[in-house]
Design a protein around this motif. Structure first.
Motif, PDB file in Angstrom:
ATOM      1  N   GLY A 130     -12.194   0.755  -8.062  1.00 21.46           N
ATOM      2  CA  GLY A 130     -11.218  -0.141  -7.435  1.00 21.46           C
ATOM      3  C   GLY A 130     -11.654  -1.019  -6.412  1.00 21.46           C
ATOM      4  O   GLY A 130     -12.936  -1.085  -5.943  1.00 21.46           O
TER       5      GLY A 130
ATOM      6  N   GLN B 292      -9.254   5.256  -7.291  1.00 20.57           N
ATOM      7  CA  GLN B 292     -10.044   4.568  -8.240  1.00 20.57           C
ATOM      8  C   GLN B 292     -11.351   4.295  -7.884  1.00 20.57           C
ATOM      9  O   GLN B 292     -11.860   3.537  -7.015  1.00 20.57           O
TER      10      GLN B 292
ATOM     11  N   GLY C  43      -3.623   5.537  -7.608  1.00 20.78           N
ATOM     12  CA  GLY C  43      -4.174   5.121  -8.742  1.00 20.78           C
ATOM     13  C   GLY C  43      -4.306   3.482  -8.816  1.00 20.78           C
ATOM     14  O   GLY C  43      -4.631   2.993 -10.044  1.00 20.78           O
ATOM     15  N   CYS C  44      -3.789   2.848  -8.009  1.00 24.20           N
ATOM     16  CA  CYS C  44      -3.676   1.479  -7.887  1.00 24.20           C
ATOM     17  C   CYS C  44      -5.274   1.077  -7.703  1.00 24.20           C
ATOM     18  O   CYS C  44      -5.976   1.245  -7.003  1.00 24.20           O
ATOM     19  N   PHE C  45      -5.348   0.060  -8.504  1.00 20.61           N
ATOM     20  CA  PHE C  45      -6.646  -0.892  -8.633  1.00 20.61           C
ATOM     21  C   PHE C  45      -6.880  -1.449  -7.296  1.00 20.61           C
ATOM     22  O   PHE C  45      -8.030  -1.624  -6.879  1.00 20.61           O
TER      23      PHE C  45
END
Length: 201
Positions: free
Chosen positions: A54, A51, A43-45
């Motif tokens: 992202g 994402q 889920g890290c941008f």
């Protein structure tokens, strides 16, 4: 010149390591030079594969306490028509600098980030980033990064100096939104759990 040799920008008080700072030491369990770091959290941008909008950064371990990264600017990353948004470029610098945690094997968060935008970065451009740790003083990790276009030795487009602060795991479990924390901890892939919580750039 690359971030591996460029000193922090002059005049950035508090971002250059103090005179008594220790030289950074690569952790014996750090990824080998040339090894892709992969995503620390889907889920890290910055680096997450989950994402859709992202940055999907590809970050690689370098020699010593250094990393390299690449990020291709997509239409959803623009600010002015056809150009990367400055905040997105700052996020790419931050993600690259944060990935130095893997070389030190510590959990750290951004305390301060100062960036320079040297030239516009058009949509479709691949930004080639390098970052290195410049010193460690207690919980403070000093680092510098730069991004070039047209190749790793191309024209300088962005640069940043940063101060990261070492934290404990409870920084994330205490402050993160409970749903995401529970979901990440419940992932059946224990490698993903370890990556999300053992070293979280």
């Amino acid at each position: 010149m690359s971030a591996a040799t460029t000193p922090p920008s002059p005049g950035r008080q508090g971002l250059a390591p103090p005179p008594d700072a220790a030289a950074p030491v690569r952790h014996p369990d750090a990824p080998a030079p040339g090894e892709p770091l992969g995503s620390h959290y889907d889920g890290c941008f910055g680096c997450g594969t989950g994402q859709p909008h992202g940055l999907h950064m590809a970050i690689t371990a370098g020699e010593g306490v250094c990393v390299t990264a690449e990020f291709t600017v997509r239409p959803e990353h623009q600010g002015a028509p056809g150009l990367a948004h400055g905040g997105v470029l700052a996020a790419a610098l931050d993600e690259t600098l944060g990935s130095l945690s893997w070389m030190l094997r510590v959990i750290a968060v951004t305390g301060r980030l100062e960036s320079d935008f040297v030239r516009p970065v058009p949509v479709g451009t691949t930004l080639h980033l390098t970052a290195r740790c410049t010193g460690v003083a207690g919980r403070k990790i000093h680092s510098t990064a730069e991004g070039r276009i047209g190749g790793p030795d191309g024209p300088l487009a962005v640069r940043a100096d940063a101060l990261f602060i070492k934290v404990e795991l409870d920084h994330f479990t205490r402050n993160g939104r409970a749903e995401e924390i529970k979901a990440a901890l419940a992932d059946p892939d224990q490698v993903k759990v370890a990556r999300a919580f053992e070293v979280n750039p």
